[in-house]
Design a protein around this motif. Structure first.
Motif, mmCIF file in Angstrom:
data_model
loop_
_atom_site.group_PDB
_atom_site.id
_atom_site.type_symbol
_atom_site.label_atom_id
_atom_site.label_comp_id
_atom_site.label_asym_id
_atom_site.label_seq_id
_atom_site.Cartn_x
_atom_site.Cartn_y
_atom_site.Cartn_z
ATOM 1 N N ASN A 219 50.168 46.718 41.220
ATOM 2 C CA ASN A 219 49.815 45.310 41.007
ATOM 3 C C ASN A 219 50.494 44.413 42.026
ATOM 4 O O ASN A 219 49.889 43.479 42.545
ATOM 5 N N VAL A 222 48.642 44.646 45.336
ATOM 6 C CA VAL A 222 47.374 43.912 45.346
ATOM 7 C C VAL A 222 47.645 42.405 45.325
ATOM 8 O O VAL A 222 46.992 41.635 46.023
ATOM 9 N N ASP A 223 48.637 41.987 44.540
ATOM 10 C CA ASP A 223 49.033 40.572 44.542
ATOM 11 C C ASP A 223 49.441 40.122 45.932
ATOM 12 O O ASP A 223 49.260 38.967 46.309
ATOM 13 N N GLY A 225 48.129 40.959 48.663
ATOM 14 C CA GLY A 225 47.015 40.904 49.600
ATOM 15 C C GLY A 225 46.528 42.256 50.097
ATOM 16 O O GLY A 225 45.675 42.327 50.982
ATOM 17 N N ARG A 246 41.959 46.677 39.774
ATOM 18 C CA ARG A 246 42.179 45.386 40.445
ATOM 19 C C ARG A 246 41.173 45.159 41.566
ATOM 20 O O ARG A 246 41.265 44.182 42.304
ATOM 21 N N SER B 4 44.006 34.734 49.943
ATOM 22 C CA SER B 4 44.763 35.320 48.838
ATOM 23 C C SER B 4 46.192 35.661 49.239
ATOM 24 O O SER B 4 46.934 36.215 48.456
ATOM 25 N N PRO B 138 43.106 35.482 43.152
ATOM 26 C CA PRO B 138 43.038 36.726 42.370
ATOM 27 C C PRO B 138 44.376 37.075 41.731
ATOM 28 O O PRO B 138 44.405 37.685 40.665
ATOM 29 N N GLN B 139 45.483 36.655 42.361
ATOM 30 C CA GLN B 139 46.791 36.988 41.781
ATOM 31 C C GLN B 139 46.971 36.318 40.430
ATOM 32 O O GLN B 139 47.484 36.907 39.485
ATOM 33 N N ALA B 142 44.798 37.867 37.875
ATOM 34 C CA ALA B 142 45.341 39.146 37.398
ATOM 35 C C ALA B 142 46.521 38.920 36.466
ATOM 36 O O ALA B 142 46.629 39.563 35.422
#
Lengths: 373, 308
Positions: A219, A222-223, A225, A246, B4, B138-139, B142
């Motif tokens: 996570n 992905v957070d 980028g 995700r 993002s 998106p963060q 999520a």
């Protein structure tokens, strides 16, 4: 205690000789198990469950291939911690099951556990998965086998490089040991063969299997980028499912994880331990001495790639196939100079290329430029 | 770089997300333990209940195709473990801590045994509510994709806190936990009350396990729990047996746990082992800061084997 181990030593010696079975039944009243026919027993020890979609599953699939050979008994134990527990497991495999060849498959089994057992049972053969064995330091009845799976991660990187839009790819790693660093570096270098501006973010979880931390790490990537994720942990299931959940693409590792994320799975670097284990077992059955140092890559059939997923485009497929064909001829060099580490030091000089077989790669202690972490 | 990419802002965001994602098992197990301990028993077996609940939920969800049926199955299994603990402890001179440790190992072993065929199949997941849909990032989407069980955990903590304070049932549990003699004088049967309290506590702990296997990280394997059940038992003491305190402690613990990966992702790569120890360091620090020789273990039920 001393007497017992002496008895066993003599027994296992007899066992390997042709007339062993007959003597074993008559001459050793102390044994608490009827002597078997002169069948060879091979022991496999796994650190986790043998159907974990990962490291242990890959080894167990290799062990399953050995089971098919006649005259051979396979004993297995899973979920054995890298502690004194593994010594007990090895001891019981040798004493109770009569194993004459043991494969402790996890990295942390080697020192001091396997070495202690090798000293205690000089007539039993031990082969460890990993790059820790050193001819000058370790007993002759021990050895190591490993595959150049870094090249598989290089191929992962090529596909990832084509798939990434953010030009940032991610790696969930367990511990910073040479094999893991090699995989991270290869993954990025493969991606940079597509686009030299790509960077790779790595997160170390600190343990081979820590489900919640792996999910958190994925996570966090992905957070940050990242849009293509791969990993080097024992069970990639959590990483693959979390990343795909995700919306990121994933490249597999250890075994084929495509059933877990059919749309997002690009390809994966898989072990093919069946080649290695049947090789050892056949030599054992033929009574030939076993090699102490066994290595191989894609060319030797030690490593294979998962079939390319539906998200892999034509350009990626072409570059992947070309690199794969080159690797099949053997001696592929992913690590080529001039190469700097991510701390700015020169690690490979210009004009120097380290093929997959280069022994210095097994003591890799740097991350290349472009790896963040 | 795309929209993002939010740089260092990802750290507090990840901690928020981590608090929501990671804390749920802690909330449920610590609430379960709070009820049990308020009734005067310590159930250290909740780690085993958590693992067995995770397995039971996953297995039933795979077999029936419904995640919620899995949660119910976990609750039943957890209640069963709680009843077993309470039943064994109802005999005279039985040490509840020793029984708890035995049941922890029993639960884990049983879960591994029955869970073998369920490591590979994928179970349906519990649904999440997208509270972050208002954001383009998106963060944030999520981080704010919140599982129903998390909300249930918050509601449960508030409800328990209110019940302990204001209801007859809450009073009964508290009386039994503070003085069995007083409870008997009131005509209550401490054994029955503890039986029910431990069973309910076990059911809650198993829901925590169901969250682990059915939502986050969302798969069953033998390494799924990394001691969440045991940590949650410690959190109860840390929270002074107060359900709201349990909630706060669980959230804090979850957020601190997300710190390590988030910092690495933001480029802070030195000493990540140290960051991974953050939750434990934090617990220790707060325990030391809030302890005092004058008012040791304020709020501890009088009947607990550690205070009696």
């Amino acid at each position: 205690m001393i007497k017992a181990s002496h008895t066993i030593t003599r027994r296992s010696l007899l066992k390997t000789s042709a007339a062993g079975a007959a003597f074993g039944a008559v001459g050793l009243p102390l044994t608490y198990r009827p002597a078997r026919a002169a069948a060879t027993t091979v022991g496999f020890i796994y650190v986790g469950p043998k159907d974990d979609y990962g490291y242990n599953q890959a080894h167990a699939e290799g062990a399953a291939a050995v089971k098919g050979l006649s005259g051979l008994t396979v004993v297995e134990e899973e979920n054995v911690p890298e502690t004194v527990d593994v010594q007990k497991t090895m001891e019981s495999m040798i004493n109770l099951d009569g194993a004459s060849l043991v494969f402790p498959t996890s990295f942390g089994y080697f020192d001091p556990h396997m070495l202690a057992m090798a000293k205690k049972f000089p007539n039993v053969q031990f082969r460890h998965c990993g790059g820790l064995w050193d001819k000058s330091k370790h007993p002759a009845n021990t050895g190591s086998y490993f595959g150049y799976i870094g090249m598989g991660q290089y191929l992962n990187g090529i596909v990832a490089g084509h798939a990434s839009k953010s030009k940032k790819i991610g790696f969930v790693a367990a511990k910073p040991i040479p094999q893991v660093l090699m995989n991270i570096n290869s993954f990025l270098l493969g991606a940079r063969a597509v686009d030299p501006t790509i960077v790779c973010q790595v997160i170390f979880t600190g343990e081979w299997s820590l489900a919640v931390k792996e999910a958190e790490a994925t996570n966090a990537l992905v957070d940050g980028g990242v849009d293509v994720v791969t990993c080097h942990v024992d069970g990639p299931k959590v990483v693959v499912q979390t990343a795909a959940g995700r919306g990121a693409y994933v490249c597999g590792y250890h075994a084929n994880q495509s059933p877990l994320a059919p749309d997002k799975y690009l390809t994966g670097a898989e072990w093919n331990w069946a080649t290695v284990y049947t090789g050892f077992a056949k030599k054992m059955l033929a009574g030939e001495p076993l090699d102490n140092f066994v290595r191989g890559g894609i060319a030797e059939g030690f490593v294979k790639m998962s079939p390319l997923g539906p998200a892999v485009g034509e350009a990626a497929r072409k570059q992947f196939d070309a690199a794969l064909a080159e690797m099949k001829t053997g001696g592929f060099a992913a690590i080529k100079g001039p190469l700097k580490s991510n701390k700015g030091d020169q690690v490979v000089a210009a004009g120097q290329a380290l093929p997959e077989t280069a022994i210095e790669l097994e003591s890799m202690n740097y991350l290349v430029e472009g790896v963040q972490g | 770089m795309t929209m993002s990419d939010i740089g260092l802002w990802s750290v507090p965001l990840a901690m928020l997300g981590g608090a929501i994602r990671v804390s749920t098992p802690f909330i449920f197990v610590s609430l379960g333990e709070a009820i049990t301990e308020r009734s005067g028993r310590i159930n250290l077996g909740l780690e085993g209940t958590l693992v067995f609940g995770a397995m039971a939920a996953y297995a039933v969800a795979v077999e029936t195709g419904s995640a919620w049926t899995g949660v119910v199955a976990a609750m039943l299994a957890g209640a069963g473990f709680g009843l077993l603990h309470a039943w064994i402890c109802s005999f005279p001179k039985v040490n509840d801590i020793a029984v708890g440790i035995a049941l922890m190992l029993f639960g884990i072993g049983l879960a591994f045994f029955f869970g073998k065929p369920y490591i590979q199949p994928a179970a349906p997941r519990l649904p999440a509510i997208p509270f972050g849909a208002w954001s383009d990032l998106p963060q944030i989407q999520a981080a704010l994709s919140i599982n129903v069980l998390f909300l249930a955990g918050i509601a449960l903590a508030v409800a328990l806190w209110w019940c302990f304070k204001n209801t007859r049932a809450g009073l009964i549990v508290r009386v039994v936990g503070d003085s069995a003699e007083a409870a008997r004088a009131m005509g209550l049967n401490p054994t029955t009350v503890r039986l029910i309290a431990t069973a309910v506590g076990g059911a809650f702990a198993a829901v925590g396990g169901a969250y682990l296997s059915l939502y986050y990280p969302g798969s069953w394997n033998e390494r799924l729990s990394s001691g969440q059940g045991l940590m949650a038992v410690a959190l109860v003491i840390f929270a002074r047996w107060n359900p709201l305190g349990c909630l706060a402690a669980a959230l804090l613990f979850g957020a601190a746990g997300a710190l390590g990966p988030a910092l690495q992702s933001a480029g802070v790569t030195q000493g990540y082992y140290l960051f991974y120890a953050a939750p434990y360091v934090l617990t220790l620090a707060i325990m030391i800061a809030t302890s005092s020789p004058g008012r040791a273990l304020a709020g501890a039920p009088g009947e607990l084997s550690i205070t009696r």
